[in-house]
Design an enzyme around this catalytic site. Sequence first.
Site, PDB file in Angstrom:
ATOM      1  N   GLY A   1       0.843  -1.274   0.119  1.00 13.31           N
ATOM      2  CA  GLY A   1       0.007  -0.103   0.032  1.00 13.31           C
ATOM      3  C   GLY A   1       0.643   1.134  -0.057  1.00 13.31           C
ATOM      4  NE  ARG A   2      -3.131   6.199   1.416  1.00 10.98           N
ATOM      5  CZ  ARG A   2      -4.319   5.543   1.800  1.00 10.98           C
ATOM      6  NH1 ARG A   2      -4.111   4.222   2.550  1.00 10.98           N
ATOM      7  NH2 ARG A   2      -5.383   5.534   1.476  1.00 10.98           N
ATOM      8  CB  ILE A   3       3.407   2.413   4.617  1.00  8.63           C
ATOM      9  CG1 ILE A   3       2.451   3.555   5.386  1.00  8.63           C
ATOM     10  CG2 ILE A   3       4.599   2.197   5.343  1.00  8.63           C
ATOM     11  CD1 ILE A   3       2.014   3.070   6.742  1.00  8.63           C
TER      12      ILE A   3
ATOM     13  NE  ARG B   1      -5.681  -7.008   0.548  1.00  9.65           N
ATOM     14  CZ  ARG B   1      -6.375  -5.737   1.315  1.00  9.65           C
ATOM     15  NH1 ARG B   1      -7.441  -6.165   1.979  1.00  9.65           N
ATOM     16  NH2 ARG B   1      -5.769  -4.509   1.473  1.00  9.65           N
TER      17      ARG B   1
ATOM     18  CB  ALA C   1       2.032  -4.206   9.601  1.00 12.78           C
ATOM     19  NE  ARG C   2      -3.142  -1.718  14.043  1.00 17.67           N
ATOM     20  CZ  ARG C   2      -2.285  -0.387  13.988  1.00 17.67           C
ATOM     21  NH1 ARG C   2      -0.790  -0.131  13.580  1.00 17.67           N
ATOM     22  NH2 ARG C   2      -3.360   0.464  13.581  1.00 17.67           N
TER      23      ARG C   2
ATOM     24  CD  GLU D   1       1.055  -2.923  19.940  1.00 15.99           C
ATOM     25  OE1 GLU D   1       1.958  -3.435  19.110  1.00 15.99           O
ATOM     26  OE2 GLU D   1       0.631  -1.707  19.616  1.00 15.99           O
TER      27      GLU D   1
ATOM     28  CG  HIS E   1       2.408   0.866  17.854  1.00 20.56           C
ATOM     29  ND1 HIS E   1       1.287  -0.138  17.723  1.00 20.56           N
ATOM     30  CD2 HIS E   1       2.123   1.506  16.506  1.00 20.56           C
ATOM     31  CE1 HIS E   1       0.585   0.100  16.813  1.00 20.56           C
ATOM     32  NE2 HIS E   1       1.185   1.214  16.110  1.00 20.56           N
ATOM     33  CB  ILE E   2       7.601   5.111  18.405  1.00 23.99           C
ATOM     34  CG1 ILE E   2       8.741   4.299  18.084  1.00 23.99           C
ATOM     35  CG2 ILE E   2       7.215   5.039  19.919  1.00 23.99           C
ATOM     36  CD1 ILE E   2      10.132   4.991  18.726  1.00 23.99           C
TER      37      ILE E   2
HETATM   38  C1  GLV Z   1      -0.430   3.197  13.583  1.00 25.35           C
HETATM   39  O1  GLV Z   1       0.122   1.986  13.902  1.00 25.35           O
HETATM   40  C2  GLV Z   1      -1.306   3.574  12.768  1.00 25.35           C
HETATM   41  O2  GLV Z   1      -1.854   2.568  12.427  1.00 25.35           O
HETATM   42  O3  GLV Z   1      -1.454   4.783  12.454  1.00 25.35           O
END
Ligand code: GLV
Length: 331
Positions: free
Chosen positions: A155-157, A177, A237-238, A267, A285-286
């Site tokens: 995606g964008r990132i 995907r 990501a997550r 987390e 998560h920064i």
């Molecule tokens: C950070 O994890 C976000 O989804 O912006």
Amino acid sequence: MKPSVLVTRAIYPEVIAHLAQYFDVDDNQQDAVLDAAALKARLAGKAGVLANAADRIDGDVVAGLPALRAVCNMAVGYNNLDVPALTAAGIVATNTPDVLTETTADFGWALLMATARRVTEAEHYLRAGKWQRWSYDMLVGMDLYGSTLGILGMGRIGQALARRASGFGMSVLYHNRSQLPADTERALSARYVSKEDLLRQSDHLLLVLPYGPQSHHAIGAAELALMKPTATLVNLARGGIVDDAALAQALRDKRIFGAGLDVFEGEPSVNPDLLTVPNVVLTPHIASASEKTRRAMAMLAADNLIAALDQGPQAGHPPTVINPDVMSRRR
Ligand code: GLV
């Protein structure tokens, strides 16, 4: 009378002031912990809420809150929101894409370089007084320059990460995907491959896909077993995309060279095994946490809330809405 809104966590004072032009704002500038019951209680009578990725807002939370019309997340990821439940309840959901793309990609690079070149491990070594003399193999790492970068989730990132790779002379492979249009692939010098090929061929693998049931444990023991023993893995990501227990084991066994993790299953708790392996860089998560970007995210979330509740210059047209059907049903 102004509508009432809740801001679930402490936030920049100018964001509260911006919202206060349109709303009675119930803020939480003391940053008190709001568990699900406290959150539900504070949402009673509110027309909207400015939330963040740690606030779980699902059908149970919004049940019996008929006044609630907008849930505005200060995050691009929105797996903390049950979007179908919000949509069914006629509640607009919004997120904060775009404003954080480059900052998050920068951090992905920081984590990648720190992992490949063992930056935090080296610092711990030095601080512990272990650096007594030079040795040819002290803290040797893996090269980025000229290596193969794999990106899972384009995606964008993912695309912003791919753009950075050209300065490092890297070949870029990706899996997503859906395959990107040929001209986008050409502009990024990125080649689409199967997930299995991505795992097998990447020297450095970056995870930037959204989390959901389909991506739960997308990287587990079987996937780690396909990676090169010299490879690094970065999860930007997550939590939940990686099976953290399987990763800790793979790192301990040196199945892969190293990992950089900004996100974790469950987390802010972190799998204790990850805390004891040396070849992992851990951050809380920064990835989007630059001064400028956090302000932009907060302002975008506030602008979404203002517009979703039919106020301000963009009334009725929140800039970054997740479930646009809800807005169009209201018109
Ligand atoms: C950070 O994890 C976000 O989804 O912006």
